[in-house]
Design an enzyme around this catalytic site. Structure first.
Site, short mmCIF file in Angstrom:
data_model
loop_
_atom_site.label_atom_id
_atom_site.label_comp_id
_atom_site.label_asym_id
_atom_site.label_seq_id
_atom_site.Cartn_x
_atom_site.Cartn_y
_atom_site.Cartn_z
N GLN A 148 0.94 -1.14 -0.06
CA GLN A 148 0.32 0.07 0.08
C GLN A 148 0.99 1.29 -0.44
O GLN A 148 1.46 1.56 0.96
CB GLN A 148 -1.26 0.38 0.88
CG GLN A 148 -1.65 1.57 1.29
CD GLN A 148 -2.53 1.53 1.96
OE1 GLN A 148 -3.19 0.03 2.95
NE2 GLN A 148 -3.01 1.82 3.29
N GLY A 149 0.79 2.30 -1.19
CA GLY A 149 1.85 3.29 -0.97
C GLY A 149 0.71 4.88 -0.77
O GLY A 149 0.33 5.39 -1.92
N TYR A 150 0.43 4.54 0.50
CA TYR A 150 0.01 5.86 1.15
C TYR A 150 0.46 7.05 1.12
O TYR A 150 0.89 7.85 1.01
CB TYR A 150 -1.53 5.40 1.88
CG TYR A 150 -2.91 5.59 1.43
CD1 TYR A 150 -2.68 4.50 -0.10
CD2 TYR A 150 -3.93 5.43 2.29
CE1 TYR A 150 -3.81 4.60 -0.68
CE2 TYR A 150 -5.26 4.70 1.24
CZ TYR A 150 -5.01 4.00 -0.27
OH TYR A 150 -6.25 4.20 -0.48
N SER A 151 1.40 6.58 2.73
CA SER A 151 1.99 6.64 4.06
C SER A 151 3.32 8.00 2.95
O SER A 151 3.85 7.28 2.10
CB SER A 151 2.25 6.84 4.91
OG SER A 151 1.19 6.37 5.35
N SER A 191 4.81 -1.87 3.96
CA SER A 191 4.83 -2.75 4.78
C SER A 191 4.44 -3.81 3.40
O SER A 191 4.28 -3.42 2.17
CB SER A 191 3.76 -2.91 5.75
OG SER A 191 3.22 -2.73 6.94
N GLU A 201 -9.86 -1.29 6.98
CA GLU A 201 -8.80 -2.01 7.07
C GLU A 201 -9.49 -2.44 8.94
O GLU A 201 -8.49 -2.69 9.33
CB GLU A 201 -7.88 -0.64 7.69
CG GLU A 201 -7.03 -0.42 6.54
CD GLU A 201 -6.13 0.80 6.32
OE1 GLU A 201 -5.01 0.42 5.97
OE2 GLU A 201 -5.83 1.58 7.16
N SER A 214 -2.70 8.37 13.67
CA SER A 214 -2.62 8.09 14.97
C SER A 214 -4.03 8.36 15.75
O SER A 214 -3.70 8.77 15.92
CB SER A 214 -1.42 9.29 15.53
OG SER A 214 -1.51 10.79 14.88
N GLU A 232 -4.42 10.60 17.91
CA GLU A 232 -4.97 12.47 18.05
C GLU A 232 -5.46 12.76 16.19
O GLU A 232 -6.24 13.10 16.58
CB GLU A 232 -2.62 13.23 17.68
CG GLU A 232 -2.63 13.37 18.63
CD GLU A 232 -1.67 12.83 19.03
OE1 GLU A 232 -0.71 12.03 20.17
OE2 GLU A 232 -1.33 11.27 18.35
#
Length: 382
Positions: A115-118, A150, A234, A360, A362
């Protein structure tokens, strides 16, 4: 929705348990296990259709399979990103040709995904991504960097959220692209060594002059809507399987506490009891919300619950061990033995990240505040 197991679920449980007892490997490579699952039809049981060599199962049966898989101590999945995230997204947003191309090899356990998100500076704030993709005929040239990816070293494909509209900002102008990872010299994967000594995550670099995306899902500029529907997947059935694993870890900590002999410190005893009770609460909350829709806060509540619980379990494991927790399992010699941890030390260090990755704490609290409680939106600096 009232969640109940019926007689058909009991029969399904026996079938799953018998198959796992016969097929769970005691060795071999992870890819071998994915293909074995595919031959048994156990990949894609929640897709809602059995057109790809997979079995189908209702929601309660998916829960049964997830729990039996965890109880059988079957190997960690390397195909879960393709099965549980990419495949349902393609079923909802992909073209018929994309479904024919990608779903069968996922169901057979032959193609793995990441998964190429962050990105650096755009982790939990996904709308801040800077990776760009520019159309070049029927494909896109991709330039940028992803992080905390990952399975990037094992994956054959990566689904990437990239900015395809020049000058666009935030969630506008994004597209959901499928990128083949086998592009030597065009895509570079760098493992990230963590304080556990392992490298579960990676950095991925796309060279815009050559790195190409061959498929666009959901239409150009509609990537945010596709990405959000994927993120909702998810935290589903897999949460209950995760809790089976949590219970096994808690049992290990409890057994360690009991083996010390003598009376437990009252404060430590109270923490152990609280940890047990909170795990029960998490299970019932997961069952209560499973299969429901229209509750924007449910995934965030679940993430807050399990992330904090798991981190506290790691801390509790170290408290039970006392001073011995600071000593490694082997005599260390920099010249002959690598840096190693025992399972509980690894648990403690790895769970420090549980309240950060996957959104996170937050960010989860902001979602609950704004979308559930209706509080004023957080001021964001452009």
């Amino acid at each position: 929705m009232e969640f109940r197991f019926g007689p058909e679920d009991d029969a399904f449980r026996e079938d799953a348990r018998a198959w796992l007892a016969q097929h769970v490997p005691r060795g071999g490579q992870p890819g071998d296990w994915e293909r074995e699952l595919g031959r048994g039809g156990w990949i894609g049981i929640g897709w809602g259709e059995a057109a790809y060599g997979n079995r189908t199962a209702g929601l309660t049966q998916q829960v049964v399979w997830a729990e039996e898989y965890a109880r059988a101590k079957a190997p960690p999945r390397t195909g879960h990103i393709g099965e549980n995230l990419l495949a349902p997204t393609l079923i909802a947003h992909g073209t018929p040709a994309q479904k024919r191309r990608f779903l069968p090899p996922i169901a057979r356990g032959e193609e793995l995904w990441c998964q190429g998100y962050s990105e650096p500076g755009a982790g939990s704030d996904l709308a801040g991504i800077r990776t760009v993709a520019r159309r070049d005929g029927d494909t896109f040239r991709v330039t940028g960097q992803k992080i905390w990816t990952s399975l990037a070293r094992e994956a054959h494909w990566c689904f990437v959220l990239a900015r395809t509209e020049e000058g666009s900002r935030r969630h506008h102008g994004l597209s959901f692209l499928l990128v083949p990872m086998d592009q030597p010299g065009r895509i570079e994967v760098r493992p990230i060594r963590q304080m556990t000594g392992t490298s579960e995550f990676n950095e991925v670099f796309f060279d815009g002059a050559e790195a190409r995306a061959e498929h666009l899902v959901g239409g150009e500029g509609n990537g945010w809507q596709v990405a959000m529907s994927l993120l909702a997947l998810e935290r589903g059935v897999s949460t209950l399987a995760q809790q089976v694993g949590f219970a096994a870890e808690l049992e290990r900590v409890l057994a360690l506490a009991m083996s010390a002999g003598g009376a437990l410190d009252p404060a430590l005893r109270a923490r152990l009891v609280a940890q047990w009770a909170e795990l029960k609460v998490m299970r019932w909350n997961a069952l209560r919300t499973l299969g429901s829709s229209g509750d924007p806060g449910a995934p965030s509540v679940a993430k807050l619950l399990w992330g904090g619980w798991h981190r506290r379990l790691g801390e509790l494991a170290m408290a039970v061990r006392g001073a011995a927790a600071t000593v490694g399992p082997y005599d260390w010699d920099a010249g002959s033995r690598p840096y190693e941890l025992d399972p509980l030390q690894h648990l403690f260090l790895f769970t420090r990240a549980d309240t950060i990755y996957g959104g996170s704490d937050e960010i989860q609290r902001t979602i609950i505040a704004e979308r559930v409680l209706g509080l004023p939106r957080e001021v964001r600096i452009p």
